[in-house]
Design an enzyme around this catalytic site. Structure first.
Site, PDB file in Angstrom:
ATOM      1  N   LYS A 153       0.819  -1.213   0.000  1.00  0.00           N
ATOM      2  CA  LYS A 153       0.000   0.000   0.000  1.00  0.00           C
ATOM      3  C   LYS A 153       0.857   1.269   0.000  1.00  0.00           C
ATOM      4  CE  LYS A 153      -4.104  -2.288   1.513  1.00  0.00           C
ATOM      5  NZ  LYS A 153      -3.523  -3.643   1.660  1.00  0.00           N
TER       6      LYS A 153
HETATM    7  C1  PLP Z   1      -4.159  -4.758   1.014  1.00  0.00           C
HETATM    8  C2  PLP Z   1      -3.335  -6.001   0.833  1.00  0.00           C
HETATM    9  C3  PLP Z   1      -3.690  -7.008  -0.101  1.00  0.00           C
HETATM   10  C4  PLP Z   1      -4.947  -6.925  -0.942  1.00  0.00           C
HETATM   11  O1  PLP Z   1      -4.871  -5.930  -1.914  1.00  0.00           O
HETATM   12  P1  PLP Z   1      -6.188  -5.415  -2.668  1.00  0.00           P
HETATM   13  O2  PLP Z   1      -5.759  -4.269  -3.495  1.00  0.00           O
HETATM   14  O3  PLP Z   1      -7.146  -5.027  -1.577  1.00  0.00           O
HETATM   15  O4  PLP Z   1      -6.700  -6.553  -3.475  1.00  0.00           O
HETATM   16  C5  PLP Z   1      -2.846  -8.103  -0.255  1.00  0.00           C
HETATM   17  N1  PLP Z   1      -1.731  -8.233   0.506  1.00  0.00           N
HETATM   18  C6  PLP Z   1      -1.363  -7.304   1.411  1.00  0.00           C
HETATM   19  C7  PLP Z   1      -0.133  -7.524   2.218  1.00  0.00           C
HETATM   20  C8  PLP Z   1      -2.135  -6.154   1.609  1.00  0.00           C
HETATM   21  O5  PLP Z   1      -1.752  -5.235   2.530  1.00  0.00           O
END
Ligand code: PLP
Length: 465
Positions: A109
């Site tokens: 993120k």
């Molecule tokens: C948020 C997250 C996901 C999922 O990603 P999306 O964009 O919501 O599909 C997968 N792995 C990790 C470590 C995350 O923080």
């Protein structure tokens, strides 16, 4: 470039307005009115660019060109722990981990939020405005938002977390950020209580207006746009546009895999999309049998994918329905009312031809972490392991097509699962090694809306004069 709502009842607007608005006022999500595309020669010309320059170039195609993109992207990725920003690591003859976790909070993120925080700041300063970001977190998204907003001049941020219910790493990643515009509150309650408090603050119209409340949630278009460049970087490195590639993405809200689909829509030859789920497998059920029905969320070893309603799916649905906003609005309304999404068969077939879904339980996740360690000497976090297992199960028959797996978290972020699987406790990277010695700052407060609002007001007023 203009943006329209997937539900058709919001006025079109530009990138900057979409960045600040997040959700459209009709409840829909913003998407570009037309998709930008690049020719084969134009894709080739992007090869070899440093990652920040590539990201700036891609973002400019989405109408963000009024912002100083090159400076924003260079600054956003300067603190990452690898000079490639998003290195590719080969796991077997055709599978590559695309490491998206070298940012400040060790999860993908950061890739988008580090850019978004700086975009927000720039736009707000130019307009002479300020916002107060409030959010609730069960652990991970809070730290990414705090790192994105820390020290930004036009932004204050207040994050609520449930007292004693996050892991110590998660808490410390938030509470050791001592920037004056950051406030952490440990609420005496659970995550749902924190989320209800945030909703109540947004529903308190006078308070919302007074504080200029805002959110940086995963439906913001700018987050998707900032996730497209890493798929471009990986595909180009593996031979695109002169070679097809596949992607495998461990998926929750559908944002990360949607960004890969956007890259395809722009002309990048991504031939297969593999979606990894833990036992919360609504997307896998949809792709297998057109069954998009929400079930209760169950906890798993990959908590960032413990999601039942994938909010960004609406953007793909809009495309599958031929960009029919009325049909999209009706489908989403029925999903909300009935818990099951009525997707027409033709649209589902189109999705199933491009995307395939794979489900892995906790035991399978541990086995996959162990297998990656013994076969490749690679320590993967549980989310990434879901992605690599999915890649192995569903790789395209044509072995000349390499599979890019989105490695979404650093193994040290989920040390217990990794240790259980391999016997090795992954250490934090050097730049975070002193996390346990750093000073923490946070307030502990009762689950009381009036008290929390007063704390937010005091924090936001701090430098308003
Ligand atoms: C948020 C997250 C996901 C999922 O990603 P999306 O964009 O919501 O599909 C997968 N792995 C990790 C470590 C995350 O923080």
């Amino acid at each position: 470039m203009r943006y329209v709502s997937t539900r058709g009842q919001a006025a079109p607007r530009n990138f900057e307005a979409v960045l600040l608005a997040g959700l459209a006022e009709d409840g829909g999500l913003f998407v570009p009115e037309t998709w930008p595309t690049l020719t084969t020669a134009e894709w080739r010309a992007l090869r070899g660019l440093p990652y920040p320059a590539l990201a700036a170039r891609i973002l400019s195609l989405f109408g963000a060109g009024d912002l100083p993109l090159q400076a924003i992207c260079e600054d956003a990725y300067a603190g990452f722990g690898h000079p490639a920003v998003v290195p590719l690591v080969q796991l077997d003859h055709r599978t590559f981990a695309l490491e998206l976790f070298h940012g400040p909070t060790l999860a993908f993120k950061d890739m988008a939020l580090q850019v978004l925080g700086r975009m927000f700041d720039h736009v707000l300063e130019r307009r002479g405005e300020r916002v107060t970001i409030v959010g609730a977190t069960s652990g991970d998204t809070g730290s990414a938002a705090i790192e994105a907003c820390r020290d930004r001049a036009a932004v204050d941020i207040v994050i609520l977390h449930p007292e004693n219910r996050t892991s110590e790493v998660q808490r410390r990643q938030m509470t050791t950020v001592l920037a004056p515009n950051v406030k952490n509150i440990a609420v005496q309650g659970d995550f749902d209580a924190c989320q209800d408090l945030v909703k109540a603050m947004f529903n308190d119209a006078p308070f919302r207006a007074e504080m200029h409340l805002s959110a940086v949630n995963s439906i913001n278009w700018a987050r998707i746009a900032a996730q497209v460049p890493y798929y471009v970087a990986a595909a180009l490195a593996l031979g695109a546009p002169d070679r097809e590639v596949a992607v495998s993405v461990p998926t929750g809200n559908f944002g990360n895999v949607l960004a890969a689909w956007v890259a395809r829509r722009m002309g990048l030859p991504i031939s297969h999309f593999i979606i990894g789920s833990n036992r919360n497998d609504i997307l896998a059920r949809f792709l297998a049998s057109n069954d998009m029905s929400a079930l209760p969320v169950e906890p798993s070893l990959s908590p960032s994918m413990d999601i039942q309603v994938s909010s960004n799916f609406e953007r793909l649905l809009f495309e599958l329905l031929g960009r029919d906003a009325a049909a999209t609005a009706e489908t989403m309304t029925r999903f909300r009312a009935e818990g099951r999404m009525p997707v027409p068969d033709a649209a589902w077939k189109q999705a199933a031809a491009l995307f395939t879904g794979f489900t892995l339980d906790d035991e399978g996740t541990l086995a996959e972490i162990r297998r990656l360690w013994t076969t490749a000497g690679y320590l993967a976090d549980p989310h990434t392991a879901v992605g690599t297992a999915a890649a192995r199960a569903l790789a395209p028959a044509d072995a000349a097509i390499p599979v890019i797996v989105a490695a979404t978290a650093h193994p040290a972020k989920f040390p217990d699962a990794v240790e259980r699987a391999t016997g090795i406790r992954p250490p934090l990277p050097a730049r975070l090694a002193d996390l346990y010695d750093r000073e923490e700052r946070f307030g502990v407060m009762p689950n009381d809306l009036g008290a929390i609002e007063a704390a937010v007001r005091a924090h936001a007023r701090r430098n308003a004069a």
